[in-house]
Scaffold this active site. Structure first.
Site, short mmCIF file in Angstrom:
data_model
loop_
_atom_site.label_atom_id
_atom_site.label_comp_id
_atom_site.label_asym_id
_atom_site.label_seq_id
_atom_site.Cartn_x
_atom_site.Cartn_y
_atom_site.Cartn_z
N GLU A 118 -21.40 5.92 -11.14
CA GLU A 118 -20.96 7.06 -11.93
C GLU A 118 -21.65 7.23 -13.28
O GLU A 118 -21.74 8.34 -13.79
CB GLU A 118 -19.44 6.96 -12.16
CG GLU A 118 -18.60 7.16 -10.91
CD GLU A 118 -18.70 8.57 -10.37
OE1 GLU A 118 -18.43 9.51 -11.13
OE2 GLU A 118 -19.09 8.72 -9.19
N SER A 178 42.42 4.83 15.90
CA SER A 178 43.10 3.53 15.81
C SER A 178 42.43 2.56 14.86
O SER A 178 43.00 1.51 14.55
CB SER A 178 43.19 2.91 17.21
OG SER A 178 43.99 3.71 18.06
#
Length: 685
Positions: free
Chosen positions: A103, A378
């Protein structure tokens, strides 16, 4: 030479010559003055517009929040930008060299911007008639990404250069590289070298090889164009370019260059990772966002340590899918119309161990374990029986299972005529048998005896926070609750009468190591531990000989209860050992029947079993501790009377000391032959 042959000369000081010279000099001076004044003005104006760079010393980039399981294994992440910060000192030299060579070869020589590169780019752009080359240094890229737009113009480029110059004066080269390596976008949603390294190779940037570093260093120019997933040929060509630049700049030898080129790289799968606990993770996300806000959640790099047990969660997810698939095959349903949920908790601390809120989070984020209120049927009964024992009844108390009728204006004939599930009446029945075999009529009579208000208050005390109806139908579980609430209530029984607050986050730490919050388990003794044990003792018989017999296969002490609502719209099973309490619910989101015989014991209990077999495998078998003040007596399970020598099927019943039936011979737990608990040990444990 004659006079005619000599060139003519004007005399020095000729008015015509002096005037022309003055005009030329004046014009040049004016041009230079205007140019200098203009450029100074432009420079001044641009300088005024540039942002302050003082904050760069304490730069706080957006960092990924990470979520961990109870063993500190990473299970998920939250982010707007997938960025994981790594200190410059921890980045290998080959990584730094690869990016510099690729770069900005003169990075360590220039003052923020490189006039050679900029000049070359300028003339290339003039030649092309548009901006085709940037000539940006690493410092300029930092300036652009942190402060400027991506607009392609000479003014923006000038701002970028000026800002880069300021940055270069303010920071060291190492500090600039640190910013760059942590901020640069490297494709597929990754920002910074650490996130990219983990994203592409499944490893930290600390461990990158030369070939891997070169490939990543080739990405900033155009991450999509050089993606190894989308364009592998281009990616390797770009890698070769970076390696050649490193060789030219003297960072690597020819041998290193050739070896890196010859080695094939192995990439992590690009497919999204399967999330083991999406409903649990969503609870975590919502909690943090509501308490601390989106910016903290997505940008501040929190470390969130949760209670999730990966082994149990995997077992829960697989168990739900297996059980639902089996039910769909029995009933001939299309795969995926039926839903299920599983919620497991440590009853001693309240730590949520696993959570399945549905079959497919991607199709429905609605959490059926924590958000859905359904009739428990239940499965609500153990709460009422516990309340009855606390009110003075015992497991040997006998009530008559016979037809009962109540006025009910909402019924066609104005009467409510409750039935047992098998539509039979069984005459005199002990509370022990009534709970084991889930007798509706007996439960209604218990509720009449202790009072609806008392029972409702008792349920709230045990952890039911949903509103409870004030009528006798709650004996049949008609008042909607969440699965989490039921698990919490059952946890009181498993935890010797102590109620805990469920929690799913152990600790949250920010990027600096500061502890945002840390869980402090909350435990409160809400019922007598002896009362809790009596219910637990009977609920073990639900598994041994009652409606939950499918769970016997686990081969260790388990207390549990099934639940089924009218028309089998909901099926439940909740069960617990001393260290884990878990519940399962099955049903359709739009309430309708699950099908013939798809009761809790058949539809939900197997899922609980599949979960527990894997979740508890390899863990010690635990017995429920028997508190002081509990005694046992050998009883006739049918009549509730003390057993005779010839009584068939006699059992040891448990009582609070001093409450056993007259003439019953009580013994301490350690005097019972074979112990107080009956279960067949599974060799797998």
């Amino acid at each position: 030479m004659t006079a005619a042959m000599r060139p003519s000369r004007r005399k020095k000081g000729s008015p015509r010559h002096s005037l022309l010279g003055l005009l030329i000099v004046a014009a040049l001076l004016l041009f230079v003055t205007v140019a200098l004044a203009g450029s100074s003005m432009v420079y001044y104006l641009l300088l005024k517009e540039l942002p302050s760079i003082a904050a760069l010393k304490d730069y706080r980039p957006s960092i990924t929040t990470r979520v961990y399981a109870d063993n500190n294994e990473l299970i998920d992440e939250f982010f707007l930008e997938d960025r994981k910060v790594i200190r410059y000192e921890e980045v290998p030299q080959i990584v730094i060299q690869a990016f510099v060579a690729s770069e900005d070869a003169r990075f360590f020589q220039h003052k923020g911007f490189d006039m050679q590169s900029m000049s070359r780019a300028f003339f290339k752009n003039i030649e092309a008639g548009r901006i085709v080359q940037g000539g940006s240094t690493i410092t300029q890229q930092v300036a652009k990404t942190l402060y400027l737009s991506s607009e392609r113009s000479y003014i923006r480029k000038l701002k970028e250069a000026l800002l880069a110059y300021k940055i270069d004066k303010y920071l060291t080269k190492e500090e600039i590289l640190g910013l760059y390596l942590n901020h640069i976008y490297l494709g597929h949603g990754t920002y910074g070298i650490e996130a990219a390294s983990q994203g592409y190779f499944g490893k930290s940037a600390r461990d990158l090889t030369l070939g891997e570093a070169a490939l990543l260093a080739g990405l900033p120019k155009a991450p999509s164009n050089y993606s190894p997933y989308l364009h592998p040929e281009r990616a390797y060509q770009r890698q070769a370019y970076v390696l050649s630049r490193m060789l030219e700049d003297g960072y690597i030898t020819k041998e290193q260059h050739d070896r890196a080129l010859s080695r094939k790289l192995h990439f992590r799968s690009i497919k999204p990772k399967d999330k083991v606990a999406p409903y649990f993770i969503e609870n975590v996300r919502r909690y943090i966002q509501e308490k601390y806000g989106s910016d903290v959640l997505y940008k501040e790099g929190l470390e969130v340590y949760t209670t999730l047990n990966i082994r149990m969660q995997t077992a829960a997810r697989d168990a739900v899918e297996q059980g639902l698939r089996e039910m769909e095959e029995r009933q001939g349903y299309e795969k995926g119309k039926v839903q299920g949920a599983l919620f497991a908790m440590d009853p001693r601390s309240g730590a949520i161990l696993s959570m399945v809120g549905g079959r497919d989070f991607n199709r429905s984020e609605f959490n059926r374990a924590t958000q859905s209120r359904r009739q428990p049927g239940s499965a609500f009964k153990p709460i009422l029986y516990t309340a009855a024992f606390d009110k003075g009844m015992t497991p040997s108390t006998v009530l008559v299972d016979a037809p009962i009728v109540y006025p009910d204006p909402q019924k066609p004939d104005g009467l409510w005529k409750p039935q047992n599930f098998d539509e039979k009446f069984h005459g005199p029945t002990t509370l022990h048998n009534a709970l084991v075999h889930s007798r509706n009529i007996i439960t209604i009579k218990i509720l009449e005896e202790i009072g609806v208000d008392y029972a409702s208050s008792y349920a709230t005390h045990m952890g039911i926070s949903s509103p409870i109806s004030r009528n006798l139908s709650i004996a049949l579980g008609t008042s909607g609750v969440t699965l989490q609430e039921l698990v919490r209530a059952y946890g009181v029984l498993a935890n010797e009468g102590k109620r805990v607050q469920p929690f799913f986050i152990r600790r949250i730490v920010d990027r600096t190591g500061h502890v945002f919050e840390e869980a402090q388990p909350k435990t409160e003794q809400v019922i007598d531990p002896r009362i809790a044990f009596i219910t637990t003792y009977i609920m073990q018989d639900v598994v041994e000989s009652g409606t939950g017999q499918r769970v016997r296969r686990l081969g260790r002490p388990v207390a549990g209860k099934t639940g089924t609502t009218d028309d089998t719209r909901d099926a439940w099973f909740l069960g617990f050992t001393p260290s884990v309490v878990a519940g399962v619910w099955i049903g359709f989101d739009q309430e309708r029947t699950l099908g013939r015989q798809e009761v809790g014991g058949r539809a939900a209990a197997p899922i609980w079993l599949y979960f527990a077999e894997k979740a508890l495998q390899g863990t010690p078998i635990e017995l429920f501790p028997i508190p002081e003040g509990i005694v046992f007596a050998k009883m006739d399970p049918n009549t509730g009377d003390p057993a005779k020598p010839w009584t068939k099927g006699a059992i040891y019943e448990c009582y609070l000391e001093g409450t056993a039936p007259d003439n019953a011979q009580t013994v301490a737990p350690d005097q019972i032959p074979g112990g107080a608990f009956r279960f067949e040990t599974n060799p797998a444990y």
